[in-house]
Design a protein around this motif. Sequence first.
Motif, PDB file in Angstrom:
ATOM      1  N   GLY A 193      91.500  12.418 -46.815  1.00  0.00           N
ATOM      2  CA  GLY A 193      91.233  10.998 -47.032  1.00  0.00           C
ATOM      3  C   GLY A 193      90.515  10.351 -45.868  1.00  0.00           C
ATOM      4  O   GLY A 193      90.331   9.137 -45.848  1.00  0.00           O
ATOM      5  N   LEU A 194      90.086  11.155 -44.864  1.00  0.00           N
ATOM      6  CA  LEU A 194      89.430  10.631 -43.670  1.00  0.00           C
ATOM      7  C   LEU A 194      87.974  11.077 -43.635  1.00  0.00           C
ATOM      8  O   LEU A 194      87.573  12.011 -44.330  1.00  0.00           O
ATOM      9  N   ILE A 195      87.194  10.408 -42.789  1.00  0.00           N
ATOM     10  CA  ILE A 195      85.816  10.833 -42.570  1.00  0.00           C
ATOM     11  C   ILE A 195      85.820  12.184 -41.867  1.00  0.00           C
ATOM     12  O   ILE A 195      86.565  12.402 -40.907  1.00  0.00           O
ATOM     13  N   THR A 196      84.999  13.131 -42.353  1.00  0.00           N
ATOM     14  CA  THR A 196      84.816  14.408 -41.674  1.00  0.00           C
ATOM     15  C   THR A 196      83.334  14.609 -41.395  1.00  0.00           C
ATOM     16  O   THR A 196      82.476  13.979 -42.026  1.00  0.00           O
ATOM     17  N   VAL A 197      83.056  15.511 -40.466  1.00  0.00           N
ATOM     18  CA  VAL A 197      81.662  15.806 -40.123  1.00  0.00           C
ATOM     19  C   VAL A 197      81.443  17.306 -40.283  1.00  0.00           C
ATOM     20  O   VAL A 197      82.319  18.117 -39.965  1.00  0.00           O
ATOM     21  N   SER A 198      80.298  17.683 -40.831  1.00  0.00           N
ATOM     22  CA  SER A 198      79.995  19.085 -41.092  1.00  0.00           C
ATOM     23  C   SER A 198      79.459  19.763 -39.841  1.00  0.00           C
ATOM     24  O   SER A 198      79.122  19.110 -38.853  1.00  0.00           O
ATOM     25  N   SER A 289      78.111  19.924 -15.453  1.00  0.00           N
ATOM     26  CA  SER A 289      79.171  18.993 -15.813  1.00  0.00           C
ATOM     27  C   SER A 289      79.357  19.041 -17.325  1.00  0.00           C
ATOM     28  O   SER A 289      78.397  19.274 -18.066  1.00  0.00           O
ATOM     29  N   SER A 290      80.602  18.861 -17.779  1.00  0.00           N
ATOM     30  CA  SER A 290      80.862  18.899 -19.214  1.00  0.00           C
ATOM     31  C   SER A 290      82.029  17.990 -19.548  1.00  0.00           C
ATOM     32  O   SER A 290      82.881  17.707 -18.703  1.00  0.00           O
ATOM     33  N   ALA A 291      82.045  17.510 -20.791  1.00  0.00           N
ATOM     34  CA  ALA A 291      83.143  16.685 -21.302  1.00  0.00           C
ATOM     35  C   ALA A 291      83.181  16.873 -22.811  1.00  0.00           C
ATOM     36  O   ALA A 291      82.170  17.166 -23.446  1.00  0.00           O
ATOM     37  N   ARG A 292      84.387  16.681 -23.403  1.00  0.00           N
ATOM     38  CA  ARG A 292      84.549  16.914 -24.836  1.00  0.00           C
ATOM     39  C   ARG A 292      84.736  15.602 -25.582  1.00  0.00           C
ATOM     40  O   ARG A 292      85.302  14.657 -25.047  1.00  0.00           O
ATOM     41  N   LEU A 293      84.264  15.599 -26.818  1.00  0.00           N
ATOM     42  CA  LEU A 293      84.302  14.409 -27.664  1.00  0.00           C
ATOM     43  C   LEU A 293      84.815  14.814 -29.042  1.00  0.00           C
ATOM     44  O   LEU A 293      84.285  15.750 -29.657  1.00  0.00           O
ATOM     45  N   GLU A 294      85.893  14.137 -29.515  1.00  0.00           N
ATOM     46  CA  GLU A 294      86.419  14.388 -30.848  1.00  0.00           C
ATOM     47  C   GLU A 294      85.625  13.553 -31.858  1.00  0.00           C
ATOM     48  O   GLU A 294      85.579  12.330 -31.765  1.00  0.00           O
ATOM     49  N   VAL A 295      84.990  14.238 -32.827  1.00  0.00           N
ATOM     50  CA  VAL A 295      84.119  13.575 -33.798  1.00  0.00           C
ATOM     51  C   VAL A 295      84.616  13.903 -35.205  1.00  0.00           C
ATOM     52  O   VAL A 295      84.377  14.998 -35.720  1.00  0.00           O
ATOM     53  N   ALA A 296      85.345  12.966 -35.820  1.00  0.00           N
ATOM     54  CA  ALA A 296      85.756  13.087 -37.224  1.00  0.00           C
ATOM     55  C   ALA A 296      86.313  14.474 -37.546  1.00  0.00           C
ATOM     56  O   ALA A 296      85.876  15.138 -38.479  1.00  0.00           O
ATOM     57  N   ARG A 298      86.136  17.207 -35.722  1.00  0.00           N
ATOM     58  CA  ARG A 298      85.470  18.312 -35.027  1.00  0.00           C
ATOM     59  C   ARG A 298      85.426  17.994 -33.539  1.00  0.00           C
ATOM     60  O   ARG A 298      85.576  16.850 -33.127  1.00  0.00           O
ATOM     61  N   THR A 299      85.188  19.044 -32.761  1.00  0.00           N
ATOM     62  CA  THR A 299      85.120  18.883 -31.310  1.00  0.00           C
ATOM     63  C   THR A 299      83.711  19.217 -30.840  1.00  0.00           C
ATOM     64  O   THR A 299      83.204  20.321 -31.096  1.00  0.00           O
ATOM     65  N   TRP A 300      83.084  18.248 -30.189  1.00  0.00           N
ATOM     66  CA  TRP A 300      81.785  18.474 -29.552  1.00  0.00           C
ATOM     67  C   TRP A 300      81.968  18.508 -28.042  1.00  0.00           C
ATOM     68  O   TRP A 300      82.825  17.809 -27.492  1.00  0.00           O
ATOM     69  N   GLU A 301      81.163  19.341 -27.393  1.00  0.00           N
ATOM     70  CA  GLU A 301      81.171  19.409 -25.927  1.00  0.00           C
ATOM     71  C   GLU A 301      79.798  18.985 -25.415  1.00  0.00           C
ATOM     72  O   GLU A 301      78.773  19.540 -25.835  1.00  0.00           O
ATOM     73  N   VAL A 302      79.781  18.009 -24.542  1.00  0.00           N
ATOM     74  CA  VAL A 302      78.542  17.511 -23.945  1.00  0.00           C
ATOM     75  C   VAL A 302      78.411  18.126 -22.555  1.00  0.00           C
ATOM     76  O   VAL A 302      79.284  17.940 -21.700  1.00  0.00           O
ATOM     77  N   ARG A 303      77.346  18.885 -22.347  1.00  0.00           N
ATOM     78  CA  ARG A 303      77.090  19.515 -21.060  1.00  0.00           C
ATOM     79  C   ARG A 303      75.817  18.920 -20.469  1.00  0.00           C
ATOM     80  O   ARG A 303      74.854  18.694 -21.195  1.00  0.00           O
ATOM     81  N   THR A 304      75.827  18.678 -19.175  1.00  0.00           N
ATOM     82  CA  THR A 304      74.668  18.042 -18.537  1.00  0.00           C
ATOM     83  C   THR A 304      74.271  18.776 -17.261  1.00  0.00           C
ATOM     84  O   THR A 304      75.083  19.472 -16.642  1.00  0.00           O
TER      85      THR A 304
END
Length: 614
Positions: A193-198, A289-296, A298-304
């Motif tokens: 019943g929640l938004i999900t991301v593919s 450097s890296s940090a994680r983001l919870e997206v609907a 799923r887990t995304w990791e942002v690396r810079t």
Amino acid sequence: MPHVFQRAVFQRAATLAVVLGLLLTGLVTVGLATSMGRDHADQVDRATDALLAALHADLHALESSLIAMRDTATTQALAHPADHAVAHPVLHDWPIHTRELTTTLENGFAQGTIPLARAVALFRHVDRRALAAYENAISDRDGVEVTVHPIPTDRAYVVERVVPSEPNSSALGFDLASEPRRLLGIEGARDTGLITVSAAVELVVPDDPTAVILFVPTYRTGDIPPTVDARREEFVGGLLAAVEPAALIERGPADALGLDVQVWDLGPGAGGSIEPTLLVGDPSTATISSARLEVAGRTWEVRTAPTPAFARTNRWPVVALGVAGLLLTIVIAVLGHVLRTREASAQVQVEVRTADLRRSQAELEAANEELRRTDQSRTEFLVTVSHELRTPLTSIRGFASLLEHHSHELSEEDRKDFVGQLARGAESMSDLLQEVLEFARLEHEQPPPVTMDLDLERLLDDVIERLPFANRIDVTIDGSAPTASGDPVAVRRALHNVLDNAASYSPEDAPVHVRVRPAAGPDMIEIVVDDHGPGVAPDDRERVFQRFHRGHDAQAGTVAGTGIGLTLARAQLERMEGRIHLEDAPGGGARVVIGLPCAQVRAARVDEMAPLSP
């Protein structure tokens, strides 16, 4: 002879001064260069955090826009069931005004209120046996020949409307169930019943760009059914938004900060693969450097990594320090015989000042880090509060609009139900605002609490009857428990927060047990609340009382709240000499123990502190 001796001493002193001066200059130069390197790494971390905050804000804005549009259109459709085309039974159970919602989406794109999305589409669950009827119904309703492609399975999810229509018309009639990654996202949204991301997919448009898709589920009744089986039965389709990952970075501050950015998807892909997938960036770039983001879900990791423009710093201070140190060393060598007596004190002063500077620098870095954490916590708090307010506000707006424009069409029972919905939404917003106001008062000095004898049985009944899950709470009061003392308003608020937490983290059909009993000591009375939730790890039992801290389920978005309820409860209880702590419940879950002063003991203390009559 004395002059020769003096010259020898002077030469040795001058040589020693030159060596010491060069050594000191080198050490300070190296220290400054090292400090600049650390500052550079800190700047990369801060830039990464800023990028992560921008991504989170943009994605949250997109989710909120989609949910608001879905809910408004669903409310309108459910209020006007006769507007559905009875001549097309295959379209009859679709609870969204497709025409009005399409217009809303087109206006949203024109006005820029749908951030990030390349396209937004309506998709419908069509049974395989109803395929021909569906194609005829769409052609008859919209005047457009639609052929579902590829051939759907028995659980086809067909794209019915797409906005903007012109560049994305080739997506009309596409069966989303024919591609595993899309199907995985749809089923996740349907069952939760929640938004999900593919995971990353190729869009069905001429240039075939790579994108991720957000799925917003819709059910036949308009509400989210309580069980997975019911949600599968009532699921009729929903909205989807296609987002190109590169668009996320283009909107963020990465270009201005001069970073090379990679975004990796760590969630499951096609076939259940858990290999990380690169969504944006050059995989050959070594990130620091890296940090994680919870997206609907799923887990995304942002690396810079810093670009040459970002890494370029002003090296002149180091060069200037070296030259200045060398000149100073020469001056010291030439004037050594004059400054020899002052060298010791000057060296001590340099060391003291250097230590002071290093200490000040360390304090400043610590203060900056604390400020960053505080600012991040406040930002997350504001986002959470705005999200919590938006849910009842959306309900109030929807039902108020129905009452304003269609009251004459509604039955008396429907009008009473809508008014009840308005009252519950207003009460929910009032409780949340009251909680925020009480939290704000913690920052300021408050008058001492009003203490009086408390009738805990009556007070508990008053709190429980105001809760929507009152039927799940059972109360046991030990007859030997003495009378408690405290501020009734503060105790009522603390009990409300604790009981609300217990019910929120427990299964929907699980009871919440409350027991009033004497404490181990003679001066306290305990109120014990046991739930059947996941419990709290021992290492986390103090952290849950910190401001803005939320449990794992709450951070994942499955439990509503602001993260300040237990903070307020502890502050309110401690002001009246009470206490609160966490334990393991005997039957599993968490046990919250609230301690209140005994009225008799408090009265005895007051008598002891009263001045004696002359």
